[in-house]
Write a protein that holds these residues in place. Sequence first.
Motif, PDB file in Angstrom:
ATOM      1  N   ILE A  97       0.855  -1.183   0.000  1.00  0.00           N
ATOM      2  CA  ILE A  97       0.000   0.000   0.000  1.00  0.00           C
ATOM      3  C   ILE A  97       0.893   1.235   0.000  1.00  0.00           C
ATOM      4  CG2 ILE A  97      -1.622   1.361   1.352  1.00  0.00           C
ATOM      5  CD1 ILE A  97      -2.835  -1.158   2.359  1.00  0.00           C
ATOM      6  N   THR A  98       0.579   2.167  -0.884  1.00  0.00           N
ATOM      7  CA  THR A  98       1.292   3.436  -0.954  1.00  0.00           C
ATOM      8  C   THR A  98       0.302   4.554  -0.662  1.00  0.00           C
ATOM      9  OG1 THR A  98       2.731   2.521  -2.668  1.00  0.00           O
ATOM     10  CG2 THR A  98       2.733   4.893  -2.415  1.00  0.00           C
ATOM     11  N   ILE A  99       0.697   5.481   0.196  1.00  0.00           N
ATOM     12  CA  ILE A  99      -0.159   6.601   0.561  1.00  0.00           C
ATOM     13  C   ILE A  99       0.501   7.872   0.045  1.00  0.00           C
ATOM     14  CG2 ILE A  99      -1.288   7.812   2.454  1.00  0.00           C
ATOM     15  CD1 ILE A  99      -0.617   5.238   4.123  1.00  0.00           C
ATOM     16  N   ASP A 100      -0.286   8.683  -0.645  1.00  0.00           N
ATOM     17  CA  ASP A 100       0.272   9.889  -1.234  1.00  0.00           C
ATOM     18  C   ASP A 100      -0.787  10.975  -1.280  1.00  0.00           C
ATOM     19  OD1 ASP A 100       1.877  11.693  -2.613  1.00  0.00           O
ATOM     20  OD2 ASP A 100       2.489  10.231  -4.113  1.00  0.00           O
ATOM     21  N   ARG A 101      -0.348  12.225  -1.408  1.00  0.00           N
ATOM     22  CA  ARG A 101      -1.279  13.343  -1.549  1.00  0.00           C
ATOM     23  C   ARG A 101      -1.691  13.556  -2.990  1.00  0.00           C
ATOM     24  NH1 ARG A 101       2.311  17.153   2.093  1.00  0.00           N
ATOM     25  NH2 ARG A 101       3.778  15.694   1.259  1.00  0.00           N
ATOM     26  N   ARG A 102      -1.032  12.875  -3.886  1.00  0.00           N
ATOM     27  CA  ARG A 102      -1.389  12.935  -5.312  1.00  0.00           C
ATOM     28  C   ARG A 102      -1.647  11.528  -5.807  1.00  0.00           C
ATOM     29  NH1 ARG A 102       3.242  15.981  -8.404  1.00  0.00           N
ATOM     30  NH2 ARG A 102       2.902  14.070  -9.528  1.00  0.00           N
ATOM     31  N   CYS A 103      -2.349  11.416  -6.916  1.00  0.00           N
ATOM     32  CA  CYS A 103      -2.613  10.120  -7.527  1.00  0.00           C
ATOM     33  C   CYS A 103      -2.172  10.174  -8.972  1.00  0.00           C
ATOM     34  CB  CYS A 103      -4.095   9.777  -7.431  1.00  0.00           C
ATOM     35  SG  CYS A 103      -4.485   8.197  -8.179  1.00  0.00           S
ATOM     36  N   ASP A 104      -1.104   9.460  -9.276  1.00  0.00           N
ATOM     37  CA  ASP A 104      -0.588   9.447 -10.642  1.00  0.00           C
ATOM     38  C   ASP A 104      -1.135   8.288 -11.469  1.00  0.00           C
ATOM     39  OD1 ASP A 104       0.996  11.700 -10.123  1.00  0.00           O
ATOM     40  OD2 ASP A 104       2.642  10.463  -9.370  1.00  0.00           O
ATOM     41  N   CYS A 105      -1.837   7.352 -10.822  1.00  0.00           N
ATOM     42  CA  CYS A 105      -2.280   6.160 -11.540  1.00  0.00           C
ATOM     43  C   CYS A 105      -3.714   6.267 -12.057  1.00  0.00           C
ATOM     44  CB  CYS A 105      -2.131   4.923 -10.657  1.00  0.00           C
ATOM     45  SG  CYS A 105      -3.104   4.981  -9.150  1.00  0.00           S
ATOM     46  N   LEU A 106      -4.412   7.344 -11.736  1.00  0.00           N
ATOM     47  CA  LEU A 106      -5.799   7.517 -12.141  1.00  0.00           C
ATOM     48  C   LEU A 106      -5.987   8.947 -12.639  1.00  0.00           C
ATOM     49  CD1 LEU A 106      -8.591   6.037 -12.076  1.00  0.00           C
ATOM     50  CD2 LEU A 106      -8.933   7.090  -9.849  1.00  0.00           C
ATOM     51  N   ASP A 107      -6.376   9.086 -13.894  1.00  0.00           N
ATOM     52  CA  ASP A 107      -6.593  10.418 -14.448  1.00  0.00           C
ATOM     53  C   ASP A 107      -7.664  11.162 -13.662  1.00  0.00           C
ATOM     54  OD1 ASP A 107      -4.763   9.948 -16.436  1.00  0.00           O
ATOM     55  OD2 ASP A 107      -6.249   9.413 -17.947  1.00  0.00           O
ATOM     56  N   HIS A 108      -7.408  12.396 -13.356  1.00  0.00           N
ATOM     57  CA  HIS A 108      -8.355  13.294 -12.697  1.00  0.00           C
ATOM     58  C   HIS A 108      -8.801  12.804 -11.318  1.00  0.00           C
ATOM     59  CE1 HIS A 108      -8.461  15.281 -16.541  1.00  0.00           C
ATOM     60  NE2 HIS A 108      -8.855  14.172 -17.119  1.00  0.00           N
ATOM     61  N   ALA A 109      -7.957  12.052 -10.629  1.00  0.00           N
ATOM     62  CA  ALA A 109      -8.320  11.513  -9.313  1.00  0.00           C
ATOM     63  C   ALA A 109      -8.652  12.623  -8.329  1.00  0.00           C
ATOM     64  CB  ALA A 109      -7.201  10.632  -8.767  1.00  0.00           C
ATOM     65  N   ALA A 110      -7.883  13.695  -8.344  1.00  0.00           N
ATOM     66  CA  ALA A 110      -8.142  14.788  -7.404  1.00  0.00           C
ATOM     67  C   ALA A 110      -9.491  15.440  -7.692  1.00  0.00           C
ATOM     68  CB  ALA A 110      -7.024  15.822  -7.463  1.00  0.00           C
ATOM     69  N   ASP A 111      -9.828  15.595  -8.968  1.00  0.00           N
ATOM     70  CA  ASP A 111     -11.119  16.189  -9.329  1.00  0.00           C
ATOM     71  C   ASP A 111     -12.275  15.286  -8.912  1.00  0.00           C
ATOM     72  OD1 ASP A 111      -9.818  18.372 -10.491  1.00  0.00           O
ATOM     73  OD2 ASP A 111      -9.766  17.426 -12.465  1.00  0.00           O
ATOM     74  N   VAL A 112     -12.115  13.983  -9.134  1.00  0.00           N
ATOM     75  CA  VAL A 112     -13.144  13.021  -8.736  1.00  0.00           C
ATOM     76  C   VAL A 112     -13.302  13.024  -7.215  1.00  0.00           C
ATOM     77  CG1 VAL A 112     -13.763  10.570  -8.697  1.00  0.00           C
ATOM     78  CG2 VAL A 112     -12.810  11.579 -10.782  1.00  0.00           C
ATOM     79  N   ALA A 113     -12.173  13.020  -6.512  1.00  0.00           N
ATOM     80  CA  ALA A 113     -12.218  13.019  -5.049  1.00  0.00           C
ATOM     81  C   ALA A 113     -12.915  14.267  -4.525  1.00  0.00           C
ATOM     82  CB  ALA A 113     -10.802  12.915  -4.473  1.00  0.00           C
ATOM     83  N   ARG A 114     -12.578  15.419  -5.084  1.00  0.00           N
ATOM     84  CA  ARG A 114     -13.198  16.672  -4.631  1.00  0.00           C
ATOM     85  C   ARG A 114     -14.710  16.650  -4.894  1.00  0.00           C
ATOM     86  NH1 ARG A 114     -11.251  21.359  -3.212  1.00  0.00           N
ATOM     87  NH2 ARG A 114      -9.204  20.888  -4.042  1.00  0.00           N
ATOM     88  N   ALA A 115     -15.129  16.173  -6.059  1.00  0.00           N
ATOM     89  CA  ALA A 115     -16.544  16.133  -6.384  1.00  0.00           C
ATOM     90  C   ALA A 115     -17.303  15.202  -5.440  1.00  0.00           C
ATOM     91  CB  ALA A 115     -16.742  15.691  -7.831  1.00  0.00           C
ATOM     92  N   TRP A 116     -16.781  14.016  -5.204  1.00  0.00           N
ATOM     93  CA  TRP A 116     -17.447  13.075  -4.295  1.00  0.00           C
ATOM     94  C   TRP A 116     -17.439  13.591  -2.874  1.00  0.00           C
ATOM     95  CZ3 TRP A 116     -20.804   9.509  -5.267  1.00  0.00           C
ATOM     96  CH2 TRP A 116     -20.804   8.872  -6.498  1.00  0.00           C
ATOM     97  N   PHE A 117     -16.325  14.151  -2.445  1.00  0.00           N
ATOM     98  CA  PHE A 117     -16.234  14.674  -1.079  1.00  0.00           C
ATOM     99  C   PHE A 117     -17.233  15.798  -0.873  1.00  0.00           C
ATOM    100  CE2 PHE A 117     -14.405  17.339   2.268  1.00  0.00           C
ATOM    101  CZ  PHE A 117     -14.200  16.399   3.262  1.00  0.00           C
ATOM    102  N   ASP A 118     -17.340  16.690  -1.845  1.00  0.00           N
ATOM    103  CA  ASP A 118     -18.305  17.798  -1.739  1.00  0.00           C
ATOM    104  C   ASP A 118     -19.732  17.266  -1.645  1.00  0.00           C
ATOM    105  OD1 ASP A 118     -16.317  19.697  -1.726  1.00  0.00           O
ATOM    106  OD2 ASP A 118     -16.523  20.215  -3.844  1.00  0.00           O
ATOM    107  N   LEU A 119     -20.048  16.221  -2.405  1.00  0.00           N
ATOM    108  CA  LEU A 119     -21.387  15.639  -2.337  1.00  0.00           C
ATOM    109  C   LEU A 119     -21.652  14.974  -0.990  1.00  0.00           C
ATOM    110  CD1 LEU A 119     -21.778  13.992  -5.852  1.00  0.00           C
ATOM    111  CD2 LEU A 119     -23.105  15.891  -4.933  1.00  0.00           C
ATOM    112  N   MET A 120     -20.627  14.331  -0.451  1.00  0.00           N
ATOM    113  CA  MET A 120     -20.781  13.606   0.809  1.00  0.00           C
ATOM    114  C   MET A 120     -20.909  14.538   2.010  1.00  0.00           C
ATOM    115  SD  MET A 120     -17.866  10.712   0.095  1.00  0.00           S
ATOM    116  CE  MET A 120     -17.688  10.356   1.810  1.00  0.00           C
ATOM    117  N   THR A 121     -20.345  15.733   1.914  1.00  0.00           N
ATOM    118  CA  THR A 121     -20.317  16.620   3.060  1.00  0.00           C
ATOM    119  C   THR A 121     -21.285  17.789   2.965  1.00  0.00           C
ATOM    120  OG1 THR A 121     -18.463  17.869   2.106  1.00  0.00           O
ATOM    121  CG2 THR A 121     -17.927  16.045   3.605  1.00  0.00           C
ATOM    122  N   VAL A 122     -22.210  17.726   2.028  1.00  0.00           N
ATOM    123  CA  VAL A 122     -23.214  18.793   1.874  1.00  0.00           C
ATOM    124  C   VAL A 122     -24.210  18.714   3.003  1.00  0.00           C
ATOM    125  CG1 VAL A 122     -25.099  19.625   0.458  1.00  0.00           C
ATOM    126  CG2 VAL A 122     -22.952  19.007  -0.583  1.00  0.00           C
TER     127      VAL A 122
END
Length: 122
Positions: A97-122
């Motif tokens: 397991i590798t933990i990182d603040r960026r994701c190089d293995c999935l395109d647009h991972a940060a954008d996807v994470a932000r969108a889901w997180f915003d939906l979950m915390t509304v």
Amino acid sequence: MDTRVLDRPAQAGTQAGGPALKHVELELALGAQDIRVEGFEAAVRNACADCGVAFVFNLPVFGTDEAQRVAAAGWREGKAAEPEFAFVTLGADGSTITIDRRCDCLDHAADVARAWFDLMTV
């Protein structure tokens, strides 16, 4: 289980020169999980619950021989703060397991994470 944290420059919202405290807490919580017994998603979900961060997603990774899956965890340091994320990658061997603040293995991972997180915390 082999858990590694990659050293990347701090993103906005993290303390300059080092990871956010929640990132370190997540790393420690993941180190206490047994991925071979629990499975990847359960281990990440349990670690998120242990340190009070949101489990955002668990997705397969395609087009690389280095990783199988990537999960995201998110949190805010304050109500008005920008969300921060940690990406947990399951290596091709099924136990690293590798933990990182960026994701190089999935395109647009940060954008996807932000969108889901915003939906979950509304």
